[in-house]
Design a protein around this motif. Sequence first.
Motif, short mmCIF file in Angstrom:
data_model
loop_
_atom_site.label_atom_id
_atom_site.label_comp_id
_atom_site.label_asym_id
_atom_site.label_seq_id
_atom_site.Cartn_x
_atom_site.Cartn_y
_atom_site.Cartn_z
N TYR A 233 0.82 -1.28 0.18
CA TYR A 233 -0.03 0.02 0.10
C TYR A 233 0.85 1.39 -0.07
O TYR A 233 0.49 2.33 -0.60
CB TYR A 233 -0.99 0.11 1.22
CG TYR A 233 -2.02 1.03 1.04
CD1 TYR A 233 -2.99 0.81 0.27
CD2 TYR A 233 -2.07 2.24 1.90
CE1 TYR A 233 -4.08 1.89 0.17
CE2 TYR A 233 -2.97 3.20 1.69
CZ TYR A 233 -3.96 2.97 0.78
OH TYR A 233 -4.85 4.24 0.74
N GLY A 234 1.90 1.11 0.79
CA GLY A 234 2.93 2.36 0.84
C GLY A 234 3.63 2.71 -0.51
O GLY A 234 3.66 3.64 -1.14
N ILE A 235 3.92 1.47 -1.29
CA ILE A 235 4.61 1.69 -2.61
C ILE A 235 3.58 2.31 -3.73
O ILE A 235 3.75 3.17 -4.47
CB ILE A 235 5.29 0.57 -2.99
CG1 ILE A 235 6.41 0.34 -2.22
CG2 ILE A 235 5.78 0.68 -4.59
CD1 ILE A 235 7.31 -1.03 -2.43
N MET A 236 2.30 1.57 -3.47
CA MET A 236 1.12 1.90 -4.50
C MET A 236 0.93 3.35 -4.38
O MET A 236 0.53 4.17 -5.33
CB MET A 236 -0.05 0.94 -4.23
CG MET A 236 -1.07 1.15 -5.40
SD MET A 236 -2.41 0.09 -4.67
CE MET A 236 -2.82 0.41 -3.04
N ASP A 237 0.81 3.73 -2.95
CA ASP A 237 0.25 5.08 -2.93
C ASP A 237 1.37 6.31 -3.28
O ASP A 237 1.03 7.42 -4.00
CB ASP A 237 0.09 5.39 -1.15
CG ASP A 237 -0.94 6.86 -0.97
OD1 ASP A 237 -1.37 7.27 -1.79
OD2 ASP A 237 -0.78 7.22 0.21
N ALA A 238 2.64 6.00 -2.93
CA ALA A 238 3.79 6.78 -3.46
C ALA A 238 3.83 6.89 -5.07
O ALA A 238 3.99 7.84 -5.65
CB ALA A 238 5.00 6.27 -2.83
N LEU A 239 3.63 5.79 -5.72
CA LEU A 239 3.47 5.91 -7.34
C LEU A 239 2.14 6.57 -7.73
O LEU A 239 2.49 7.25 -8.82
CB LEU A 239 3.28 4.35 -7.62
CG LEU A 239 4.91 3.44 -7.45
CD1 LEU A 239 4.63 2.16 -7.94
CD2 LEU A 239 5.98 4.34 -8.02
N ASP A 240 1.15 6.60 -6.97
CA ASP A 240 -0.05 7.09 -7.69
C ASP A 240 0.09 8.65 -7.39
O ASP A 240 -0.37 9.48 -8.23
CB ASP A 240 -1.12 6.69 -6.76
CG ASP A 240 -2.63 7.31 -7.18
OD1 ASP A 240 -2.75 7.43 -8.30
OD2 ASP A 240 -3.20 7.90 -6.30
N LEU A 241 0.76 9.11 -6.29
CA LEU A 241 1.20 10.44 -5.98
C LEU A 241 2.02 10.98 -6.92
O LEU A 241 2.10 12.21 -7.61
CB LEU A 241 1.71 10.77 -4.44
CG LEU A 241 1.91 12.05 -4.02
CD1 LEU A 241 0.66 12.88 -4.25
CD2 LEU A 241 2.57 12.30 -2.75
#
Length: 122
Positions: free
Chosen positions: A106-114
């Motif tokens: 979730y942390g990596i997915m959120d960072a890539l989305d941002l």
Amino acid sequence: MGRKQLFLYLAGFLSGHYAILFFKNQPFYSIELLTASLVFSPFSWFFGAFSFVLGFLCFSSLIKAEHQGLFNLIGKRHAVLFLTALYFILMFKWPGVVFAGFALLYGIMDALDLRRKERDQS
């Protein structure tokens, strides 16, 4: 580590620890016992689920910030988060893997989305 990151780390660690201990002691091997546990103690189930979500969201926000390079953890990048994930995995086996995996993904997915939103705006 700033105050906000320290608070997120402690909140994530304590709530994740409680949630894993709660779910580790549930009778998942018997549907009757699981149903009885859910019916007769719904608030503990709610608090366990809330703690799990809160814990992995706290850790995922730290992973997101680390992925973006916003702060550096104790001189070496990822050291504290790696040791915490290792603690959860070694102490709790599969529930620790699930908790650490959810936080990492979730942390990596959120960072890539941002990062994608920032790229689309410019």
